[in-house]
Design a protein around this motif. Structure first.
Motif, short mmCIF file in Angstrom:
data_model
loop_
_atom_site.label_atom_id
_atom_site.label_comp_id
_atom_site.label_asym_id
_atom_site.label_seq_id
_atom_site.Cartn_x
_atom_site.Cartn_y
_atom_site.Cartn_z
N ALA A 25 0.74 21.78 18.00
CA ALA A 25 1.45 21.80 16.80
C ALA A 25 2.04 22.90 16.52
CB ALA A 25 0.59 20.98 15.73
N LYS A 35 5.74 18.24 15.01
CA LYS A 35 4.98 17.56 16.13
C LYS A 35 4.64 16.00 15.76
CE LYS A 35 1.65 17.51 19.96
NZ LYS A 35 2.33 17.89 21.23
N THR A 36 3.92 16.05 14.71
CA THR A 36 3.65 14.55 13.96
C THR A 36 4.49 13.55 13.44
OG1 THR A 36 3.16 15.52 11.79
CG2 THR A 36 1.09 15.63 13.40
N GLN A 37 5.93 14.43 13.20
CA GLN A 37 6.91 13.44 12.73
C GLN A 37 7.95 13.16 13.61
OE1 GLN A 37 8.23 15.38 9.07
NE2 GLN A 37 6.06 15.09 8.13
N CYS A 61 7.14 18.10 22.55
CA CYS A 61 6.46 17.96 21.02
C CYS A 61 6.63 16.69 20.55
CB CYS A 61 7.25 18.99 20.14
SG CYS A 61 7.03 20.72 20.60
N THR A 63 6.36 12.58 19.75
CA THR A 63 5.19 11.47 19.84
C THR A 63 5.97 10.13 20.40
OG1 THR A 63 4.13 12.22 18.00
CG2 THR A 63 3.42 10.11 18.25
#
Length: 180
Positions: A25, A35-37, A61, A63
């Motif tokens: 991240a 990274k999470t979005q 990067c 998901t």
């Protein structure tokens, strides 16, 4: 000299391993990605804007996208509501009392005392997969949702949706039982 050569090979192997691995991240943040979005489908759109050079880093990067909600279908749905709440939710009352539920043979309407309108979506084995509140939906939205998310049955035109009354075996007056 041999020691230097082995060190160089070890560094090259380490670099190649890191380039094939996903970034952390923190690495992604340094590259300008969250990274999470970041969904992998968005990385494919970089070509449209002439940003092909960012694509490899973007892919490391991102998901993986889940199946879009618009593509998910369910074998059966149960619309649960209390008739005493029809005043608060006239759009749900209008849907139920119109001919629209007849379009959906795998829709069941269940009257549950005191319940705000919800939809339970079930798989083929009858197991609840999702439960949604539909208190803010209008009549057209309810119909469109069922058209999109209920599996089409082979027998067209069959209007076999069912209505289940609240299962109370006693004949006692509901208001009388709540007296002090």
């Amino acid at each position: 000299m041999i020691k230097y050569g082995l060190y160089l090979i070890a560094v090259l192997v380490l670099i190649s391993c890191q380039s094939n691995a996903e970034f952390t991240a923190a690495d992604c943040r340094e590259l300008g990605f969250i990274k999470t979005q970041l969904m992998c489908s968005n990385c494919e759109k970089l070509d449209d804007f002439g940003l092909e050079t960012l694509k490899p880093h973007c892919k490391q990067c991102c998901t993986q996208d889940q199946q879009p909600a618009a593509q998910r279908t369910y074998a059966k749905a149960i619309l649960e509501v209390c008739t005493c709440k029809f005043r608060a939710y006239p759009q749900i009352q209008a849907f139920i009392q119109s001919g629209r539920p007849a379009k959906f043979p795998n829709l069941q309407i269940k009257y549950v005392r005191g319940l705000d309108p919800i939809v339970k979506l079930l798989d083929a084995s009858g197991k609840v997969q999702e439960t949604l509140s539909i208190t803010k939906w209008n009549t057209d939205t309810v119909e469109e949702f069922f058209e999109t998310h209920l599996a089409k049955e082979g027998k067209e035109g069959k209007s076999s949706y069912s209505v289940v009354e609240d299962a109370d075996d006693d004949d006692e007056d509901y208001l009388r039982t709540n007296r002090i």
